[in-house]
Design an enzyme around this catalytic site. Structure first.
Site, PDB file in Angstrom:
ATOM      1  N   ASN A 136       0.824  -1.223   0.000  1.00 49.75           N
ATOM      2  CA  ASN A 136       0.000   0.000   0.000  1.00 49.75           C
ATOM      3  C   ASN A 136       0.855   1.268   0.000  1.00 49.75           C
ATOM      4  OD1 ASN A 136       0.986   0.089   2.584  1.00 49.75           O
ATOM      5  ND2 ASN A 136      -0.990   0.060   3.615  1.00 49.75           N
ATOM      6  N   HIS A 138       3.352   1.939   2.098  1.00 46.02           N
ATOM      7  CA  HIS A 138       3.891   2.392   3.392  1.00 46.02           C
ATOM      8  C   HIS A 138       5.404   2.226   3.451  1.00 46.02           C
ATOM      9  CE1 HIS A 138       3.124  -1.801   5.445  1.00 46.02           C
ATOM     10  NE2 HIS A 138       4.374  -1.728   5.074  1.00 46.02           N
ATOM     11  N   GLU A 143       1.473   4.424   7.421  1.00 48.64           N
ATOM     12  CA  GLU A 143       0.421   3.983   6.516  1.00 48.64           C
ATOM     13  C   GLU A 143      -0.069   5.173   5.669  1.00 48.64           C
ATOM     14  OE1 GLU A 143       0.170   0.974   6.140  1.00 48.64           O
ATOM     15  OE2 GLU A 143      -0.320  -0.187   7.921  1.00 48.64           O
TER      16      GLU A 143
HETATM   17  C1  F6R Z   1       9.544  -3.356   8.304  1.00 50.33           C
HETATM   18  C2  F6R Z   1       8.849  -2.247   7.705  1.00 50.33           C
HETATM   19  C3  F6R Z   1       7.859  -2.401   6.621  1.00 50.33           C
HETATM   20  C4  F6R Z   1       8.295  -3.378   5.534  1.00 50.33           C
HETATM   21  C5  F6R Z   1       7.222  -3.514   4.464  1.00 50.33           C
HETATM   22  C6  F6R Z   1       7.579  -4.558   3.437  1.00 50.33           C
HETATM   23  O1  F6R Z   1      10.444  -2.931   9.314  1.00 50.33           O
HETATM   24  O2  F6R Z   1       9.093  -1.161   8.130  1.00 50.33           O
HETATM   25  O3  F6R Z   1       7.589  -1.151   6.052  1.00 50.33           O
HETATM   26  O4  F6R Z   1       9.488  -2.920   4.951  1.00 50.33           O
HETATM   27  O5  F6R Z   1       6.002  -3.864   5.069  1.00 50.33           O
HETATM   28  O6  F6R Z   1       7.585  -5.818   4.043  1.00 50.33           O
HETATM   29  P1  F6R Z   1       8.151  -7.093   3.272  1.00 50.33           P
HETATM   30  O7  F6R Z   1       9.593  -6.868   3.071  1.00 50.33           O
HETATM   31  O8  F6R Z   1       7.898  -8.252   4.213  1.00 50.33           O
HETATM   32  O9  F6R Z   1       7.393  -7.194   2.005  1.00 50.33           O
END
Ligand code: F6R
Length: 254
Positions: A136, A138, A143
């Site tokens: 999304n 973030h 968010e």
């Molecule tokens: C984790 C974080 C999140 C992840 C994001 C992607 O510390 O801050 O923003 O980087 O949700 O997650 P993955 O890498 O599991 O797809």
């Protein structure tokens, strides 16, 4: 923003690890911002390899993670402290007292957030911040709708993020509803930033972040306003980009 589009996920992990290693060699007391999740795992494996085989020295390195779930103790298998200890810290020669994560168990969360910001400042700020991106848009747990100037705070996780992360928990019911996260403003103060993304499930968010308008609807788009961001993408994550981008860095970023 410098954008690099590599063929394979393995290559993006190595590129990010090389950038971190370059910084650590140049500045042994480097302050590095780290992320959890699936995306940085290959980078952490490569850093461990560099430590074990090439003697990359983390003894003076200081780290700050982006976020931590509220209500999960460090011993919980899904806490980000546990993730970092398991996937990186226990396998390199970093000093535990030099590794920082927000305190998700703090009785006064607002105070814990202020203390985290103070600690980053006391350590001289973040030299290099590693970021993943949510489907999304973030970054950390900022968010959609998060203010660009936001600081470390408690954030309510969206249902999309909770359901994306439920793969790590036994049921959706167990996924925490809140996290402490660095703010977008906190992240933007890092000297340099690496945004790592792989897989086609990230393609839309990546396109919005890299080529879309800067909008709170896509928190990662704020990175377009930072002077030193390198987005390192595999082909699938870059699938919705319109521009043509090189497959290797054109200049050192750190
Ligand atoms: C984790 C974080 C999140 C992840 C994001 C992607 O510390 O801050 O923003 O980087 O949700 O997650 P993955 O890498 O599991 O797809």
């Amino acid at each position: 923003m410098e954008v690099i589009v590599s063929q394979a996920k393995a290559r993006i992990s190595v590129l990010a690890a090389q950038m971190i290693a370059t910084l650590v060699k140049r500045k042994p007391r480097a302050v590095i911002g780290l992320a959890t999740g699936s995306t940085p795992l290959g980078t952490y494996r490569e850093l461990i390899r560099m430590h074990k085989e090439e003697g990359l020295d983390f003894s003076r390195v200081v780290t700050f993670n982006l976020d931590e779930y509220v209500g999960l103790p460090p011993t919980h298998g899904q806490s980000y402290r546990h993730f970092m200890d398991t996937n990186l810290f226990s396998q390199i020669n970093i000093r535990t007292e030099n590794t920082h994560l927000p305190d998700g168990m703090a009785p006064d969360a607002a105070q814990a957030c202020r203390a985290y910001e103070d600690r980053i400042r006391d350590c001289g700020g973040i030299d290099l911040q590693l970021l993943g991106i949510g489907a999304n848009g973030h970054i950390a747990f900022n968010e959609p709708g998060s203010p660009p100037g936001s600081r470390t705070r408690v954030e309510t996780l969206t249902e999309k993020t909770r359901s994306d992360n439920s793969r790590f928990f036994r049921s959706m019911h167990e996924v925490p509803r809140y996290a402490i996260t660095m703010g977008i403003g906190t992240i933007m103060e890092a000297h340099s930033i690496i945004l790592l993304a792989s897989g086609r499930q990230k393609a839309e968010a990546v396109a919005a972040a890299v080529e879309g308008p800067v909008t709170a609807g896509c928190p990662a788009s704020a990175l377009q306003l930072h002077a030193s961001v390198t987005a390192i993408l595999d082909r699938a994550a870059a699938g919705k980009l319109k521009g043509a981008y090189p497959s290797e860095p054109q200049k050192p970023i750190v």
